[in-house]
Motif scaffolding. Structure first.
Motif, PDB file in Angstrom:
ATOM      1  N   MET A  95       0.926   0.599   4.669  1.00  0.00           N
ATOM      2  CA  MET A  95      -0.114   1.487   5.202  1.00  0.00           C
ATOM      3  C   MET A  95       0.457   2.854   5.562  1.00  0.00           C
ATOM      4  O   MET A  95      -0.145   3.893   5.258  1.00  0.00           O
ATOM      5  CB  MET A  95      -0.772   0.841   6.417  1.00  0.00           C
ATOM      6  N   ARG A  96       1.626   2.849   6.186  1.00  0.00           N
ATOM      7  CA  ARG A  96       2.241   4.127   6.566  1.00  0.00           C
ATOM      8  C   ARG A  96       2.580   4.947   5.327  1.00  0.00           C
ATOM      9  O   ARG A  96       2.338   6.166   5.275  1.00  0.00           O
ATOM     10  CB  ARG A  96       3.504   3.868   7.395  1.00  0.00           C
ATOM     11  N   TYR A  97       3.115   4.280   4.305  1.00  0.00           N
ATOM     12  CA  TYR A  97       3.478   4.975   3.063  1.00  0.00           C
ATOM     13  C   TYR A  97       2.250   5.606   2.415  1.00  0.00           C
ATOM     14  O   TYR A  97       2.273   6.769   1.992  1.00  0.00           O
ATOM     15  CB  TYR A  97       4.143   3.994   2.111  1.00  0.00           C
ATOM     16  N   LEU A  98       1.165   4.867   2.349  1.00  0.00           N
ATOM     17  CA  LEU A  98      -0.036   5.377   1.692  1.00  0.00           C
ATOM     18  C   LEU A  98      -0.735   6.447   2.528  1.00  0.00           C
ATOM     19  O   LEU A  98      -1.249   7.432   1.991  1.00  0.00           O
ATOM     20  CB  LEU A  98      -0.996   4.218   1.405  1.00  0.00           C
ATOM     21  N   GLU A  99      -0.764   6.273   3.855  1.00  0.00           N
ATOM     22  CA  GLU A  99      -1.396   7.282   4.706  1.00  0.00           C
ATOM     23  C   GLU A  99      -0.673   8.618   4.582  1.00  0.00           C
ATOM     24  O   GLU A  99      -1.318   9.680   4.553  1.00  0.00           O
ATOM     25  CB  GLU A  99      -1.403   6.832   6.166  1.00  0.00           C
ATOM     26  N   MET A 136      11.160  -2.678   5.256  1.00  0.00           N
ATOM     27  CA  MET A 136      11.382  -3.256   3.933  1.00  0.00           C
ATOM     28  C   MET A 136      10.202  -2.974   3.006  1.00  0.00           C
ATOM     29  O   MET A 136      10.390  -2.625   1.826  1.00  0.00           O
ATOM     30  CB  MET A 136      11.613  -4.766   4.029  1.00  0.00           C
ATOM     31  N   ALA A 137       8.979  -3.093   3.526  1.00  0.00           N
ATOM     32  CA  ALA A 137       7.800  -2.833   2.698  1.00  0.00           C
ATOM     33  C   ALA A 137       7.705  -1.359   2.318  1.00  0.00           C
ATOM     34  O   ALA A 137       7.300  -1.021   1.194  1.00  0.00           O
ATOM     35  CB  ALA A 137       6.544  -3.270   3.438  1.00  0.00           C
ATOM     36  N   TYR A 138       8.068  -0.482   3.234  1.00  0.00           N
ATOM     37  CA  TYR A 138       8.081   0.955   2.934  1.00  0.00           C
ATOM     38  C   TYR A 138       9.076   1.240   1.810  1.00  0.00           C
ATOM     39  O   TYR A 138       8.800   2.010   0.884  1.00  0.00           O
ATOM     40  CB  TYR A 138       8.433   1.741   4.190  1.00  0.00           C
ATOM     41  N   GLU A 139      10.237   0.587   1.877  1.00  0.00           N
ATOM     42  CA  GLU A 139      11.246   0.742   0.822  1.00  0.00           C
ATOM     43  C   GLU A 139      10.714   0.239  -0.514  1.00  0.00           C
ATOM     44  O   GLU A 139      10.953   0.852  -1.568  1.00  0.00           O
ATOM     45  CB  GLU A 139      12.513  -0.022   1.200  1.00  0.00           C
ATOM     46  N   ALA A 140       9.983  -0.879  -0.497  1.00  0.00           N
ATOM     47  CA  ALA A 140       9.398  -1.399  -1.734  1.00  0.00           C
ATOM     48  C   ALA A 140       8.421  -0.393  -2.330  1.00  0.00           C
ATOM     49  O   ALA A 140       8.367  -0.215  -3.560  1.00  0.00           O
ATOM     50  CB  ALA A 140       8.700  -2.732  -1.466  1.00  0.00           C
ATOM     51  N   CYS A 141       7.644   0.292  -1.477  1.00  0.00           N
ATOM     52  CA  CYS A 141       6.726   1.326  -1.964  1.00  0.00           C
ATOM     53  C   CYS A 141       7.489   2.478  -2.613  1.00  0.00           C
ATOM     54  O   CYS A 141       7.087   2.987  -3.670  1.00  0.00           O
ATOM     55  CB  CYS A 141       5.872   1.853  -0.812  1.00  0.00           C
TER      56      CYS A 141
END
Length: 331
Positions: A95-99, A136-141
């Motif tokens: 969510m942070r990456y997309l926002e 980790m999810a931000y890194e995947a994005c």
């Protein structure tokens, strides 16, 4: 090659799971901890999606968005991860990456990314205290932008295992797998993290490919037979299960039809995994529409089952031995 085989080859050909417009796939993992996550970014405008859950123990986030009665017509990302329910925190990183990139549902003061997530149980593989998180999810994005997807011990498949009817001492290493085909303008593909209680079979031949091992850890036992011979009640089978899949297509469907396509794709689970859809599995399949190609819903559903079954087989064949669990290549 028979005339039938030649016709099939002319009509349908294999493509890469990355050969879809409006789709970026990224992975990140902690190899030492035996866990990771795989994110599917569904384009700036999002995509219609459906969901079908057949396992008795799912761990999911925002799954209500995909019910036909829910208001949202599109979502912006799907996250598959380890960590059991603890891993659900990781969606915040997506969510942070997309926002930050102004992607999401416009609420005036900002845009709210709609991110669905499903988790598998890998806490018993290595370090149970380390789970996929926002970082980790931000890194995947970030990795999705360059496209680092690979089959095997990566992303959500890092800590995946199969064949756990008799517990972790008899299981094998699994991973994440993919398969996609194109027939004319139509594309259908699948990504699946295979972490099943049951065994995996080659859906084309019926031969066992991976799963429950005998005491010598070199030969197979039949996981379904082992389950059927244990008639006593087992109160807690949650020792490391759940298969998570996503079917993607460039055909145009709304989420009600995509829910049906996801349900048909569950046939791919049934062809390749035995036993499947148990109370100890959280077996879930998403279906996503990434384009505007007109296509018959039943054709796409049938193809979804086929590519899912093959992706499951490729997940176990691509896996490498790790954490003391042998892989197909070791046998």
């Amino acid at each position: 090659m028979t005339s039938e085989g030649a016709l099939q080859e002319a009509i349908m050909r294999e493509i890469s799971i990355t050969d879809f417009e409006n789709l970026k796939i990224g992975q990140a993992e902690n190899v030492q901890a035996g866990t990771g996550c795989t994110v599917l970014l569904l384009g700036k405008e999002g995509a219609a999606a459906g969901l079908d859950v057949r396992g008795g123990g799912p761990a999911s986030r925002e799954s209500e968005l995909l019910k036909p009665m829910a208001a949202a017509n599109v979502i912006h990302a799907i996250l598959l991860s380890g960590g059991s329910a603890f891993g659900l925190d990781a969606a915040g990183g997506v969510m942070r990456y997309l926002e930050e990139r102004n992607i999401g549902f416009d609420v005036g003061v900002t845009k709210v990314p709609l991110v669905c997530q499903s988790c598998l149980f890998d806490l018993t593989v290595a370090d149970s205290r380390i789970r996929p998180d926002e970082a980790m999810a931000y890194e995947a994005c970030q990795n999705a932008e360059s496209g680092n997807y690979r089959d095997g011990n990566f992303g959500a498949g890092t800590g995946a295992t199969v064949g756990k009817t008799l517990g972790m001492d008899h299981c094998m290493k699994s991973g994440i797998g993919s398969y996609a085909v194109q027939a004319g303008p139509l594309k259908v593909g699948a990504v699946v993290a295979v972490n099943a209680l049951g065994d995996v079979y080659d859906w084309k031949t019926g031969q066992k490919a991976a799963g429950l091992l005998a005491d010598d850890r070199k030969t197979f036992l039949d996981g379904e037979e082992a389950l059927l011979h244990k008639i006593e009640v087992v109160e807690n089978k949650f020792v490391g299960n759940t298969t998570l899949g996503v079917v993607v297509t460039n055909a145009r469907f709304d989420k009600a039809r995509l829910c049906k396509i996801a349900g048909m794709a569950q046939d791919g689970y049934a062809r390749a995994i035995r036993p499947v859809h148990t109370t100890a599995d959280g077996d879930s399949i998403y279906a996503v529409s990434l384009g505007d190609v007109p296509a018959d819903q039943d054709v796409v559903g049938a193809l979804g089952a086929r590519v899912m079954a093959e992706a499951i087989l490729r997940a176990v064949r691509a896996a490498q031995s790790a954490y003391g669990f042998p892989a197909v290549s070791d046998l």
